[in-house]
Design an enzyme around this catalytic site. Structure first.
Site, short mmCIF file in Angstrom:
data_model
loop_
_atom_site.label_atom_id
_atom_site.label_comp_id
_atom_site.label_asym_id
_atom_site.label_seq_id
_atom_site.Cartn_x
_atom_site.Cartn_y
_atom_site.Cartn_z
N GLU A 346 34.85 39.44 43.83
CA GLU A 346 35.55 40.70 44.12
C GLU A 346 34.73 41.71 44.91
O GLU A 346 34.75 42.89 44.61
CB GLU A 346 36.01 41.34 42.80
CG GLU A 346 36.96 40.47 42.02
CD GLU A 346 37.23 41.01 40.61
OE1 GLU A 346 38.38 40.90 40.17
OE2 GLU A 346 36.31 41.52 39.96
C1 TNX Z 1 38.16 39.65 37.10
S1 TNX Z 1 36.96 37.06 36.90
C2 TNX Z 1 36.79 39.78 37.17
C3 TNX Z 1 36.09 40.62 36.20
C4 TNX Z 1 37.03 41.28 35.24
C5 TNX Z 1 38.09 40.29 34.84
C6 TNX Z 1 39.02 40.81 33.79
C7 TNX Z 1 35.98 37.70 37.83
C8 TNX Z 1 35.06 36.82 38.50
N1 TNX Z 1 36.03 39.02 37.99
O1 TNX Z 1 35.31 41.58 36.87
O2 TNX Z 1 36.32 41.70 34.13
O3 TNX Z 1 38.83 39.96 35.98
O4 TNX Z 1 39.89 39.82 33.36
#
Ligand code: TNX
Length: 530
Positions: A346
């Site tokens: 992300e």
């Molecule tokens: C996505 S999964 C994220 C996390 C969040 C999560 C909550 C991922 C690699 N990144 O930063 O905590 O969703 O479900």
């Protein structure tokens, strides 16, 4: 007349006997289900005279024996001595391999667990413990008939990496609770604990060369609580505690996104600072929380919300890599396991080309310190070093990119393996951006068939992450992780052909009774008759 009464009596005693026939080994509530179970007829009884006999030699053999004795003593009240001389429970180490497979032979006289590896022996012990009546998990002496069915078990894991992740960054998790979680993982034969040590809301591991990371970056958490961090000594304590249970710790430093806690600790790492004309960008703004135009080099503000994807390191600054180098060096030095997780998820405000450059440089740094990188699936958009791993959570095309580069994939599909997803819309905590995940859904998937084009040889294993935006204490951990953690344990361990929801749902009810005794506050899924 006399004779017929006798016949009746004998018949009824026999009849009663038939009703009380000892249960079959294959009816035991073992999770994960072993690959092969053969029934005997009869039972082995733990008595005040039972001891544990160790055969073979291995560094941890005595510890494994003591681990078993330590689990049998409190509820039985028996001595259960451990020695190399005698005992009806035999733990035999037949080699010095890293093998995780084991066999158990149970006769009326003896239980024998054999493995060519200490891990395998430890897993055999976990299976044996699940064969005893549920009262065995009680911390105080119980009067029970400590019988287990005779027969044999042959078992080995399907996947070599069976993990769970704790996000200790969003809400700090105490060492005590991490150890509690490790204990539970060990029962279900997990062998990797991934610690998500850093995120926008907190930095949780002492880095001696950058002390403000914990001083400032560790000082809060989601919701504005006081946060916390592990000193390097405390981290080592967790690593050792896990290792005693054949669990390897995988530390994660999430970057280049999810880095606000760093940017709040050291202004010089805040991207704007490094722009040549001093005209600073606004990438450090947390939507909904504040809009901040940085005019002078300065640290970001601490963040306690739950938005994602808005922070980034500067990929062009050499200071960024000096920082990453120190962090990778210090953490690698206290991490005996092979992996270092670099995050990589992300990074929505990092330029694509900057992202790729960053991931490639960081992989080099990590490999310089002797570790193999794991990254969330986005890292596969960069060139991965041989042997590095992409952790699939969201995008199949990223898993495919990793595979096409010849790299393996760790399966954590958010729609199945995310322990932080709500069970349904009424769940008291949890998120639901990926899915609602009832227990049957967490169980009913097959890693080798989940993502198109990704088959057994491309898969390193399976991991269940517990993100903690909504998790603040042990009761919350219990509620989200149990029973789903056991579903993932079985998906990772037991061959597809051996698994069935119907059968698992009966076995998990047996574990619910154990959790009741232990005070584990699991979610009583309506899909199970508890
Ligand atoms: C996505 S999964 C994220 C996390 C969040 C999560 C909550 C991922 C690699 N990144 O930063 O905590 O969703 O479900």
């Amino acid at each position: 007349m006399k004779k017929s009464i006798w016949t009746l009596l004998v018949a009824s005693v026999l009849g009663l006997g038939a009703c009380k026939e000892s249960p079959l080994l294959s009816d035991s509530a073992i999770i994960p289900l072993p690959q092969e179970i053969t029934n005997g007829s009869g039972s082995f009884n733990l008595t005040p005279e039972t001891g544990i006999k160790l055969v073979g030699s291995g560094e941890h053999l005595t510890a494994i024996g003591e681990h078993l004795a330590g689990k049998l003593r409190p509820a039985s009240g028996f001595d259960v001595p451990v020695s190399a001389d005698a005992g009806q429970i035999v733990l035999e180490l037949t080699g010095s391999e890293a093998s995780e497979s084991y066999e158990i032979q149970i006769s009326e006289e003896e239980v024998k667990i054999t493995s060519s590896g200490e891990a395998g022996l430890f897993y055999g012990v976990q299976t044996l413990l699940q064969l005893f009546p549920k009262e065995i998990v009680n911390p105080t002496v119980q009067s029970a008939n400590w019988a287990i069915p005779t027969g044999s078990i042959k078992d080995e894991p399907t996947f070599g990496y069976r993990g769970s992740m704790l996000d200790v960054a969003r809400h700090f998790i105490s060492i005590e609770d991490v150890k509690y979680y490790i204990d539970q993982m060990a029962v279900y034969k997990f062998n990797y604990l991934h610690l998500h040590l850093t995120d926008d809301q907190g930095w949780r591991i002492e880095i001696k060369s950058w002390p403000k990371l914990t001083e400032i970056g560790g000082s809060t958490e989601v919701g504005g609580g006081e946060g916390g961090f592990y000193t390097q000594e405390q981290y080592k304590e967790i690593v050792a505690y896990a290792a005693e249970r054949f669990i390897t710790v995988v530390p994660e430093v999430d970057m280049p996104g999810h880095t606000n806690a760093v940017l709040a600790s050291y202004g010089e790492l805040n991207p704007g600072v490094n722009l040549p004309d001093g005209d600073l960008t606004t990438v450090t703004k947390a939507p909904l929380e504040y809009e901040m135009e940085l005019k002078v080099p300065q640290a970001a503000e601490l963040y306690t919300g739950i938005e994602v994807g808005w922070s980034t390191f500067s990929s062009k600054s050499e200071l960024t890599y000096a920082f990453v180098d120190s962090v990778a060096r210090e953490i690698s030095a206290i991490t005996p396991g092979p992996y270092f997780h670099i995050g990589g998820d992300e990074s929505h405000v990092t330029e694509k080309s900057d992202y790729i450059y960053f991931v490639e440089r960081v992989q080099d740094i990590v490999s310089k310190y002797g570790k193999t990188s794991i990254g969330w699936d986005e890292v596969a958009t960069a060139k991965l070093l041989p042997g590095n791993v992409a952790q699939f959570w969201a995008l199949e095309e990223n898993a495919k990119l990793a595979k096409d580069q010849g790299n393996q994939i760790l399966m954590s599909p958010a729609k199945k393996a995310y322990l932080d997803m709500q069970y349904d819309s009424t769940s008291r905590i949890g998120l639901h951006w990926a899915a609602y995940i009832e227990l049957d859904s967490a169980y009913l998937w097959e890693p080798t068939e989940y993502a198109e084009g990704i088959s057994k040889e491309n898969i390193l294993g399976v991991e269940a992450p517990l993100w903690t935006e909504t998790v603040t204490n042990r009761a919350d951990i219990d509620y989200l992780a149990f029973p789903r953690l056991t579903a993932i344990a079985e998906v990772a361990w037991t061959k597809k052909e051996g698994r069935s929801w119907e059968n698992y749902s009966k076995r998990v009810a047996g574990h619910g009774k154990r959790w009741d005794i232990q005070g584990v506050g699991y979610y009583k899924s309506p899909k199970v008759t508890w």
